[in-house]
Write a protein that holds these residues in place. Structure first.
Motif, PDB file in Angstrom:
ATOM      1  N   LEU A 154       0.436   1.020   8.902  1.00  0.00           N
ATOM      2  CA  LEU A 154      -0.927   0.964   9.536  1.00  0.00           C
ATOM      3  C   LEU A 154      -1.539  -0.627   9.239  1.00  0.00           C
ATOM      4  N   ALA A 155      -1.220  -1.115   7.645  1.00  0.00           N
ATOM      5  CA  ALA A 155      -1.495  -2.317   7.296  1.00  0.00           C
ATOM      6  C   ALA A 155      -0.620  -3.362   8.044  1.00  0.00           C
ATOM      7  N   GLY A 211      -4.453   3.452   0.999  1.00  0.00           N
ATOM      8  CA  GLY A 211      -3.531   2.145   0.448  1.00  0.00           C
ATOM      9  C   GLY A 211      -4.485   1.138   0.718  1.00  0.00           C
ATOM     10  N   MET A 212      -4.591   0.112  -0.044  1.00  0.00           N
ATOM     11  CA  MET A 212      -5.243  -0.988   0.064  1.00  0.00           C
ATOM     12  C   MET A 212      -4.083  -2.098  -0.218  1.00  0.00           C
ATOM     13  N   PHE A 213      -4.239  -3.101   0.887  1.00  0.00           N
ATOM     14  CA  PHE A 213      -3.002  -4.109   1.161  1.00  0.00           C
ATOM     15  C   PHE A 213      -3.519  -5.382   1.184  1.00  0.00           C
ATOM     16  N   ASP A 214      -2.591  -6.398   0.516  1.00  0.00           N
ATOM     17  CA  ASP A 214      -2.846  -7.727   0.716  1.00  0.00           C
ATOM     18  C   ASP A 214      -1.913  -8.097   1.892  1.00  0.00           C
ATOM     19  N   CYS A 215      -2.198  -8.344   2.977  1.00  0.00           N
ATOM     20  CA  CYS A 215      -1.240  -8.870   4.099  1.00  0.00           C
ATOM     21  C   CYS A 215      -0.868 -10.072   4.333  1.00  0.00           C
ATOM     22  N   SER A 216      -1.110 -10.983   3.434  1.00  0.00           N
ATOM     23  CA  SER A 216      -0.894 -12.301   3.467  1.00  0.00           C
ATOM     24  C   SER A 216       0.641 -12.640   3.467  1.00  0.00           C
ATOM     25  N   GLY A 217       1.431 -12.070   2.946  1.00  0.00           N
ATOM     26  CA  GLY A 217       2.947 -12.380   2.893  1.00  0.00           C
ATOM     27  C   GLY A 217       3.682 -11.793   4.172  1.00  0.00           C
ATOM     28  N   ASP A 218       5.008 -11.721   3.836  1.00  0.00           N
ATOM     29  CA  ASP A 218       5.787 -11.270   4.794  1.00  0.00           C
ATOM     30  C   ASP A 218       5.848 -10.012   5.211  1.00  0.00           C
ATOM     31  N   GLU A 219       5.294  -9.269   4.067  1.00  0.00           N
ATOM     32  CA  GLU A 219       5.211  -7.905   4.410  1.00  0.00           C
ATOM     33  C   GLU A 219       3.975  -7.196   3.569  1.00  0.00           C
ATOM     34  N   PRO A 220       3.425  -6.245   4.030  1.00  0.00           N
ATOM     35  CA  PRO A 220       2.033  -6.011   3.217  1.00  0.00           C
ATOM     36  C   PRO A 220       2.528  -5.521   1.743  1.00  0.00           C
ATOM     37  N   VAL A 221       1.690  -5.787   0.849  1.00  0.00           N
ATOM     38  CA  VAL A 221       1.711  -5.305  -0.367  1.00  0.00           C
ATOM     39  C   VAL A 221       0.648  -4.599  -1.319  1.00  0.00           C
ATOM     40  N   TYR A 222       0.954  -3.490  -1.669  1.00  0.00           N
ATOM     41  CA  TYR A 222      -0.087  -2.518  -2.183  1.00  0.00           C
ATOM     42  C   TYR A 222      -0.937  -3.285  -3.243  1.00  0.00           C
ATOM     43  N   LEU A 223      -2.348  -3.178  -3.052  1.00  0.00           N
ATOM     44  CA  LEU A 223      -3.211  -3.488  -4.244  1.00  0.00           C
ATOM     45  C   LEU A 223      -3.551  -1.995  -4.862  1.00  0.00           C
ATOM     46  N   LYS A 224      -3.789  -0.995  -4.322  1.00  0.00           N
ATOM     47  CA  LYS A 224      -4.255   0.186  -4.671  1.00  0.00           C
ATOM     48  C   LYS A 224      -3.587   1.165  -4.013  1.00  0.00           C
ATOM     49  N   GLY A 225      -3.281   2.418  -4.340  1.00  0.00           N
ATOM     50  CA  GLY A 225      -2.447   3.478  -3.845  1.00  0.00           C
ATOM     51  C   GLY A 225      -0.874   3.242  -3.892  1.00  0.00           C
ATOM     52  N   PRO A 226      -0.315   4.149  -3.185  1.00  0.00           N
ATOM     53  CA  PRO A 226      -0.826   5.070  -2.162  1.00  0.00           C
ATOM     54  C   PRO A 226      -1.359   6.420  -3.234  1.00  0.00           C
ATOM     55  N   ALA A 227      -2.381   7.106  -2.672  1.00  0.00           N
ATOM     56  CA  ALA A 227      -3.062   8.044  -3.231  1.00  0.00           C
ATOM     57  C   ALA A 227      -3.804   8.901  -2.450  1.00  0.00           C
ATOM     58  N   ALA A 228      -4.186  10.092  -2.845  1.00  0.00           N
ATOM     59  CA  ALA A 228      -4.985  11.086  -1.933  1.00  0.00           C
ATOM     60  C   ALA A 228      -6.028  11.365  -2.864  1.00  0.00           C
ATOM     61  N   ASP A 268     -15.080  -6.595   0.315  1.00  0.00           N
ATOM     62  CA  ASP A 268     -15.124  -6.426   1.800  1.00  0.00           C
ATOM     63  C   ASP A 268     -13.418  -5.965   2.241  1.00  0.00           C
ATOM     64  N   VAL A 269     -13.243  -5.142   3.078  1.00  0.00           N
ATOM     65  CA  VAL A 269     -11.776  -4.721   3.616  1.00  0.00           C
ATOM     66  C   VAL A 269     -11.849  -4.699   5.149  1.00  0.00           C
ATOM     67  N   THR A 270     -10.861  -4.550   5.883  1.00  0.00           N
ATOM     68  CA  THR A 270     -10.549  -4.117   7.199  1.00  0.00           C
ATOM     69  C   THR A 270     -10.095  -2.917   7.250  1.00  0.00           C
ATOM     70  N   VAL A 271     -10.661  -1.939   7.768  1.00  0.00           N
ATOM     71  CA  VAL A 271     -10.442  -0.531   7.889  1.00  0.00           C
ATOM     72  C   VAL A 271      -9.465  -0.106   8.947  1.00  0.00           C
ATOM     73  N   VAL A 272      -8.345   0.575   8.684  1.00  0.00           N
ATOM     74  CA  VAL A 272      -7.583   1.089   9.871  1.00  0.00           C
ATOM     75  C   VAL A 272      -7.114   2.513   9.440  1.00  0.00           C
ATOM     76  N   GLY A 273      -6.751   3.400  10.329  1.00  0.00           N
ATOM     77  CA  GLY A 273      -6.411   4.654  10.129  1.00  0.00           C
ATOM     78  C   GLY A 273      -7.526   5.758  10.484  1.00  0.00           C
ATOM     79  N   ASP A 274      -7.229   7.038  10.873  1.00  0.00           N
ATOM     80  CA  ASP A 274      -8.117   7.928  11.321  1.00  0.00           C
ATOM     81  C   ASP A 274      -9.012   8.341  10.207  1.00  0.00           C
ATOM     82  N   GLY A 275      -9.022   8.073   9.033  1.00  0.00           N
ATOM     83  CA  GLY A 275     -10.027   8.642   7.887  1.00  0.00           C
ATOM     84  C   GLY A 275     -11.183   7.954   8.433  1.00  0.00           C
TER      85      GLY A 275
END
Length: 234
Positions: free
Chosen positions: A99-100, A124-141, A154-161
């Motif tokens: 998703l990220a 899951g919160m991600f830094d997407c500035s590199g070649d592949e998303p990197v976890y900042l938080k998570g994965p968690a339920a 501030d974040v960009t939100v994706v997913g059906d949540g």
């Protein structure tokens, strides 16, 4: 390199064939209960469209979850069977990272939240500035009522949540959450395949015996047995 990617962890199940960095075939269905029924026909049709056979595939890519327990197992079982049968490697990537990846054009950190049912979300919160998303938080339920404790920027939100639970989010939390309709809210098989090809080129593969699904939560049957109840929304 030829990749067969299978992602069935959410309501949208799909299969894609990637060849040398291009999506050459793709099939998808929005009916989760039918994923078991459609996985084989989808594989057959995408391979036919691509002009390939199963034995031509170099790497089998599988969505790792989190998501539907039954859904995760559909792609996992197919991928493991193919990898074993043809002695080929696998690549697995989790649903939140997919998703990220699909929101990589975001200038903000990306928050992927998926409906985990029982008033909970996979996060899951991600830094997407590199070649592949990197976890900042998570994965968690986490329970929906605790989501604001995990969002400090501030974040960009994706997913059906978001679609499932946003009416229960505090207003101050909503102000931090930014939507972009251009970003898909389900992990796509083609995204999995393209990411898997890059990982495979770097030698980041595993054999079929090493695949471990990312469930995060116990199954509904296990939670019921343990007396775990639905989490209150507020």
């Amino acid at each position: 390199m030829k990749i067969l990617a299978m992602e069935t962890s959410t309501l949208l199940g799909g299969v894609a064939v990637i060849q040398d960095g291009k999506v050459v075939a793709e099939e998808s269905s929005q009916r989760q209960k039918s994923h078991t029924e459609i996985i084989s026909p989808f594989v057959e049709r995408t391979l036919e469209t691509a002009g390939l056979r199963l034995e031509d595939i170099d790497v089998f890519a599988v969505g790792q979850g989190p998501g539907s327990f039954t859904g995760i197992r559909v792609a996992a079982n197919a991928g493991k069977t193919y990898a074993y049968s043809f002695n080929k490697p696998m690549v697995t990537i989790d649903s939140l990272m997919l998703l990220a990846q699909q929101a990589r054009e975001s200038k903000l950190p990306v928050l992927a939240i998926m409906n985990a049912y029982k008033n909970m979300v996979y996060l899951g919160m991600f830094d997407c500035s590199g070649d592949e998303p990197v976890y900042l938080k998570g994965p968690a339920a986490i329970p929906v009522r605790e989501l604001s404790q995990h969002i400090d920027r501030d974040v960009t939100v994706v997913g059906d949540g978001w679609e499932t639970y946003h009416e229960y989010f505090p207003e101050e939390l909503k102000l931090k959450m930014h939507l972009n309709s251009a970003f898909p809210n389900e992990p796509l098989a083609k995204t999995l395949g393209l990411m898997a090809e890059k990982r495979a080129q770097l030698g980041q593969t595993l054999d079929w015996k090493s695949f471990i699904p990312l469930y995060i939560r116990a199954s509904e049957a296990e939670e019921t047995k343990k007396g775990i109840l639905i989490s209150p929304l507020k």
